[in-house]
Write a protein that holds these residues in place. Structure first.
Motif, mmCIF file in Angstrom:
data_model
loop_
_atom_site.group_PDB
_atom_site.id
_atom_site.type_symbol
_atom_site.label_atom_id
_atom_site.label_comp_id
_atom_site.label_asym_id
_atom_site.label_seq_id
_atom_site.Cartn_x
_atom_site.Cartn_y
_atom_site.Cartn_z
ATOM 1 N N ASP A 627 34.478 -7.913 21.870
ATOM 2 C CA ASP A 627 34.967 -8.889 22.083
ATOM 3 C C ASP A 627 34.233 -9.914 23.067
ATOM 4 O O ASP A 627 34.546 -10.840 23.507
ATOM 5 C CB ASP A 627 36.239 -8.240 23.461
ATOM 6 C CG ASP A 627 37.220 -7.620 23.161
ATOM 7 O OD1 ASP A 627 37.516 -7.761 22.013
ATOM 8 O OD2 ASP A 627 38.081 -6.287 23.765
ATOM 9 N N ARG A 628 32.723 -9.431 23.081
ATOM 10 C CA ARG A 628 32.056 -10.565 23.503
ATOM 11 C C ARG A 628 30.821 -11.570 22.578
ATOM 12 O O ARG A 628 30.610 -10.797 20.866
ATOM 13 C CB ARG A 628 30.851 -9.743 23.631
ATOM 14 C CG ARG A 628 31.483 -8.585 24.908
ATOM 15 C CD ARG A 628 30.246 -8.311 26.277
ATOM 16 N NE ARG A 628 29.874 -8.840 27.460
ATOM 17 C CZ ARG A 628 29.483 -8.594 28.260
ATOM 18 N NH1 ARG A 628 28.399 -8.136 28.194
ATOM 19 N NH2 ARG A 628 28.625 -9.829 29.145
ATOM 20 N N SER A 629 30.587 -12.752 22.156
ATOM 21 C CA SER A 629 29.486 -13.408 21.785
ATOM 22 C C SER A 629 28.399 -13.704 22.235
ATOM 23 O O SER A 629 28.137 -12.732 22.978
ATOM 24 C CB SER A 629 30.370 -14.937 21.996
ATOM 25 O OG SER A 629 31.748 -15.024 21.737
ATOM 26 N N TYR A 630 27.684 -13.571 20.848
ATOM 27 C CA TYR A 630 25.862 -13.331 21.529
ATOM 28 C C TYR A 630 25.315 -14.852 21.291
ATOM 29 O O TYR A 630 25.860 -15.614 19.773
ATOM 30 C CB TYR A 630 25.463 -12.627 20.319
ATOM 31 C CG TYR A 630 26.105 -10.923 21.200
ATOM 32 C CD1 TYR A 630 25.471 -10.019 21.763
ATOM 33 C CD2 TYR A 630 27.025 -10.740 20.960
ATOM 34 C CE1 TYR A 630 25.808 -8.694 22.180
ATOM 35 C CE2 TYR A 630 27.813 -9.399 21.184
ATOM 36 C CZ TYR A 630 26.927 -8.401 22.180
ATOM 37 O OH TYR A 630 27.674 -6.911 22.803
ATOM 38 N N VAL A 631 24.762 -15.527 22.147
ATOM 39 C CA VAL A 631 23.429 -16.562 21.579
ATOM 40 C C VAL A 631 22.069 -16.603 21.551
ATOM 41 O O VAL A 631 21.526 -15.821 22.252
ATOM 42 C CB VAL A 631 24.040 -17.489 22.556
ATOM 43 C CG1 VAL A 631 22.885 -18.868 22.620
ATOM 44 C CG2 VAL A 631 25.271 -18.544 23.440
ATOM 45 N N ILE A 632 22.273 -16.666 19.895
ATOM 46 C CA ILE A 632 20.846 -16.636 19.385
ATOM 47 C C ILE A 632 19.890 -17.836 20.093
ATOM 48 O O ILE A 632 19.797 -18.906 20.080
ATOM 49 C CB ILE A 632 20.511 -16.320 18.240
ATOM 50 C CG1 ILE A 632 21.380 -15.450 17.725
ATOM 51 C CG2 ILE A 632 19.004 -16.177 18.176
ATOM 52 C CD1 ILE A 632 21.664 -13.871 18.319
ATOM 53 N N LEU A 633 18.648 -17.427 21.242
ATOM 54 C CA LEU A 633 18.093 -18.196 21.542
ATOM 55 C C LEU A 633 16.490 -18.160 21.025
ATOM 56 O O LEU A 633 15.607 -16.984 21.130
ATOM 57 C CB LEU A 633 17.907 -17.936 23.660
ATOM 58 C CG LEU A 633 19.612 -18.086 24.194
ATOM 59 C CD1 LEU A 633 18.771 -18.040 25.530
ATOM 60 C CD2 LEU A 633 19.570 -19.438 24.192
ATOM 61 N N ASP A 634 15.860 -18.936 21.220
ATOM 62 C CA ASP A 634 14.672 -19.174 20.932
ATOM 63 C C ASP A 634 13.409 -19.940 22.033
ATOM 64 O O ASP A 634 13.257 -20.595 21.997
ATOM 65 C CB ASP A 634 14.297 -19.369 19.627
ATOM 66 C CG ASP A 634 12.516 -19.489 19.505
ATOM 67 O OD1 ASP A 634 11.801 -18.948 19.471
ATOM 68 O OD2 ASP A 634 11.667 -20.423 19.128
ATOM 69 N N ALA A 635 13.299 -18.988 22.497
ATOM 70 C CA ALA A 635 11.917 -19.269 23.621
ATOM 71 C C ALA A 635 10.803 -19.101 23.718
ATOM 72 O O ALA A 635 10.745 -17.150 23.681
ATOM 73 C CB ALA A 635 12.788 -19.103 25.145
ATOM 74 N N SER A 636 9.563 -19.221 24.019
ATOM 75 C CA SER A 636 8.306 -18.901 24.097
ATOM 76 C C SER A 636 8.610 -18.114 22.956
ATOM 77 O O SER A 636 7.645 -17.131 22.241
ATOM 78 C CB SER A 636 8.693 -17.782 25.354
ATOM 79 O OG SER A 636 8.113 -18.274 26.565
ATOM 80 N N ASP A 637 8.566 -18.664 21.521
ATOM 81 C CA ASP A 637 8.710 -18.421 20.586
ATOM 82 C C ASP A 637 8.848 -16.477 20.627
ATOM 83 O O ASP A 637 8.542 -15.440 19.375
ATOM 84 C CB ASP A 637 6.474 -18.297 20.086
ATOM 85 C CG ASP A 637 6.026 -19.295 19.973
ATOM 86 O OD1 ASP A 637 7.137 -20.547 19.155
ATOM 87 O OD2 ASP A 637 4.782 -19.680 19.811
ATOM 88 N N THR A 638 9.903 -16.336 21.407
ATOM 89 C CA THR A 638 10.457 -15.036 21.306
ATOM 90 C C THR A 638 11.772 -15.440 20.912
ATOM 91 O O THR A 638 12.745 -16.243 21.548
ATOM 92 C CB THR A 638 10.385 -14.023 22.676
ATOM 93 O OG1 THR A 638 9.133 -14.002 22.459
ATOM 94 C CG2 THR A 638 10.807 -12.683 22.184
ATOM 95 N N SER A 639 12.895 -14.916 20.173
ATOM 96 C CA SER A 639 13.648 -14.931 19.903
ATOM 97 C C SER A 639 14.651 -13.520 20.549
ATOM 98 O O SER A 639 14.681 -11.912 20.659
ATOM 99 C CB SER A 639 14.400 -14.908 18.302
ATOM 100 O OG SER A 639 14.155 -16.173 17.912
ATOM 101 N N VAL A 640 15.773 -14.227 21.876
ATOM 102 C CA VAL A 640 16.410 -12.971 21.291
ATOM 103 C C VAL A 640 18.416 -13.046 21.530
ATOM 104 O O VAL A 640 18.528 -14.507 21.909
ATOM 105 C CB VAL A 640 16.229 -12.889 23.404
ATOM 106 C CG1 VAL A 640 14.424 -12.514 24.081
ATOM 107 C CG2 VAL A 640 16.778 -13.883 23.388
#
Length: 706
Positions: A627-640
């Motif tokens: 039921d949850r959404s996920y946002v892919i972030l790219d920060a400091s050359d690291t993706s989470v």
């Protein structure tokens, strides 16, 4: 205008003059030895000296005077611009800029740090003057003819008709000094025409009524004659004609004894004829200003020059205007949300008018932001001094190349970039560029290159510091990190992970502490400062070819495009610049890999999952993974992958700082006001990744369904 305001104006003008000075020196270094370039350099230094004297900045005046003395010898062709002289005047330019900055910041500047440079300037000036023949003595007597040396006509020479304007005198010029400079070119005869002087009762003290006819005999050329009047351009009427071609009768007054009285007032003048007076050794000039009195011949000879106009505005006024525009954007969001709550369709006329309102608010916002935007030129010129100083300190010859100096960036960001760029450029020279011997052994030019560039890309300002040195020694970097305990001894790191170690606090590969490096704080400062500005730093390096450090920064700190998300019962904003994509995974895409740690599978890549509810101590609205959404972030050359409860919207938000009231809040960059009046926190993507990287919990970050 108050004295403080005048001082502020003086230092603002000094910045512009130093920019002009640096441009001229760069042109000379590239082989441009044009007279006007040298004159522009001299004018800049002379203007700084004159204005500094008005404020009593005596040390600044003293240094500028010695500097302009050498420049005056260069423009008079008495001192050649050799490599040594070019280095001397460039170092002097750096020193002058530093003295101006020190005077601005502290109110005074000591000459002790630049005493060696002053000695060099004086020694070169004295060496030239020791070789000069004594200048002819002459006296300028009003209403009389002055004969210098031999007044008899010669086949070669020029007839010069010279009439100053009133502005000539108000700018501090003196005809006698120009005549002294002409006398050094040959045999000079000077005649003054006073026929235009009106009766005493009609005289305007701000006007000029005198004109001169000068006959210069000797082996010289027209360019040399005109160069004497270079600083009077636009301030006088000047005609230079070859002596041999002068066909019209000479209408200049005959040499006569000076009259006993003028307008009925007795004059106590010396007898006519040859007289002696102290020789005038150098002309005192001031920057020329345009004047409509120039002759048609001059106007036709010179193409019209566009003059750039600038308007100085109090920064507080600009900030208040920016805040007002921010309120305008918030007001638009409020109206939009209220209309939506009333059930008005998006295709209605009122919603169309609201869209026009949004576009107009966006244009106003961009226009206001452009007022605070400034080109990076002044900053890049300061960095040129940094590279030269670092090259001298390490005994490495280095060429500094800058590109994109017209790129504009928010003034707040520009002011805070000086320290990071200083550290990066020093590192490039100290650690990147090899010695001349090693470069030649590697088949490279003996002189290294450091390139600083700026450009706009995808709504960001990208600044790159590149060198053609040896590149990063990743084995040495990893060994030093293990030695300092930053990573385990058996760590297997990728190249980007090894490169990221350079930004660790206290990390340095230097074997000893020097003036440039060795304490392990330089790149840490770079990372901290750039992150605090909402930007990020990247590194690319090829062994033996060099390294490139890339800084990506937002165009402004006042407004950003964000993604509005729901985190538990709270509404937050993610900077859109860090968002790669959003996903709604299936249960099989989420894997628990250990106590409190999950990863998300996205197209064969596993990303660590960060649960914002758990991180900020909130209760999730939807606990189930599906039921949850996920946002892919790219920060400091690291993706989470960021787990959120809802994704509401993408919109432009106005940044409101929290530091004034709450200090620094880890993981939170700022706040904003939404259309419904609620306050939403803006997440700091960079700090978020750094905060959760070492996190280990006993509970899973996401509760999986059985």
């Amino acid at each position: 205008m108050s004295n403080d305001a005048l001082r502020a104006t003086f230092f603002a003008e000094c910045e512009e003059l130093i920019e002009s000075l640096t441009e001229g020196l760069d042109a000379i270094a590239q082989g441009d030895r044009d007279k006007e370039t040298i004159n522009a350099i001299f004018r800049a230094v002379h203007s700084i000296k004159g204005a500094a004297g008005a404020f009593g900045f005596n040390d600044l005046v003293a240094f500028a005077h010695r500097y302009e003395t050498v420049l005056d010898l260069i423009r008079a062709d008495k001192l050649d611009i050799s490599a040594e002289i070019l280095r001397l005047i460039t170092r002097s330019s750096d020193a002058l800029a530093e003295l101006v900055e020190l005077t601005r910041d502290t109110g005074s500047a000591s000459l002790d740090p630049v005493q060696d440079l002053i000695n060099d300037l004086e020694s070169h000036a004295e060496a030239v003057k020791a070789e000069e023949p004594p200048e002819p003595d002459f006296v300028f007597a009003p209403l009389s003819v002055i004969q210098i040396d031999d007044p008899s006509p010669t086949p070669s020479g020029f007839v010069i008709r010279f009439q100053p304007t009133a502005a000539f005198y108000t700018n501090g010029h003196e005809p006698a000094r120009y005549f002294a400079a002409l006398a050094a070119l040959g045999t000079l005869s000077v005649a003054c025409d006073t026929s235009a002087i009106p009766p005493l009762t009609d005289i305007d003290i701000d006007e000029n009524y005198l004109r001169w006819t000068l006959t210069l005999s000797g082996d010289t050329d027209a360019d040399a004659v005109k160069a004497v009047f270079a600083f009077a351009e636009g301030l006088c009427t000047l005609d230079v004609s070859p002596l041999a071609d002068a066909q019209e009768p000479d209408t200049s007054p005959e040499p006569t004894d000076p009259p006993a009285s003028l307008f009925g007032i007795p004059l106590d003048l010396p007898p006519s004829g040859p007289a002696t007076a102290p020789a005038i050794t150098e002309p005192t000039t001031s920057p020329a200003v345009p004047n409509a009195a120039a002759t048609p011949a001059q106007s036709a000879a010179k193409a019209p020059v566009k003059t750039a106009t600038t308007l100085r505005i109090d920064p507080d006024r600009v900030d208040r205007l920016i805040n007002t525009v921010g309120e305008l954007i918030i007001n638009h969001a409020v109206i939009s949300q209220k209309l939506a709550a009333c059930g008005i369709n998006n295709d209605s006329e009122i919603m169309a008018a609201l869209d026009d309102y949004r576009y107009l608010a966006r244009e106003i916002q961009e226009g206001v932001m452009s007022i605070r935007a400034q080109p990076v030129k002044s900053l890049f010129q300061r960095m040129g001094r940094v590279v030269r100083e670092a090259g001298e300190a390490t005994a490495k010859p280095v060429n500094f190349i800058s590109e994109g100096e017209s790129t504009e960036i928010d003034k707040t960001i520009l002011e805070r970039l000086a320290d990071p760029l200083t550290h990066m450029l020093r590192n490039s020279v100290d650690h990147g560029i090899e010695s001349a011997e090693k470069r030649q052994q590697a088949g490279k030019p003996a002189i290294g290159s450091v390139r600083l560039t700026a450009a706009h890309r995808s709504g960001h300002v990208v600044i790159e510091v590149a060198d053609d040195g040896a590149g990063l020694n990743r084995e040495r970097i990893l060994a030093k990190a293990i030695e300092k305990g930053l990573v385990p001894a058996d760590a297997k790191l990728s190249e980007p992970e090894i490169d990221a170690l350079l930004f660790a606090p206290g990390f340095s590969t230097a074997d000893s502490v020097t003036n440039l490096s060795g304490r392990g704080v330089g790149m840490d400062v770079v990372k901290t400062t750039i992150t605090s500005l909402g930007g990020k730093v990247g590194i690319t390096s090829v062994p033996g070819k060099g390294s490139t450090f890339t800084i990506s920064l937002p165009l402004t700190l006042a407004v950003l495009d964000g993604m509005v998300i729901g985190v538990g019962s709270e509404t937050m904003v993610l900077p859109l610049s860090s968002v790669v994509e959003t996903v709604r995974p299936s249960r099989s895409d989420i894997h628990e890999i250990g106590p409190g740690e999950c990863v998300l599978s996205v197209r064969g890549t596993f990303l660590p999952v960060v649960d914002l509810c758990q991180l900020f101590g909130l209760r999730p609205v939807r606990a189930a993974a599906a039921d949850r959404s996920y946002v892919i972030l790219d920060a400091s050359d690291t993706s989470v992958a960021i787990a959120v409860d809802a994704i509401w919207d993408q919109r432009q938000v106005v940044i409101k700082s929290l530091e004034g009231n709450y200090g620094t809040v880890t993981g939170i960059a700022a706040a904003t006001i939404l259309g419904d009046g609620k306050i939403a926190l803006i997440i700091d993507s960079e700090a978020l990744v750094g905060l959760v990287a070492p996190r280990r919990t006993s509970r899973p970050l996401v509760e999986l369904e059985a």
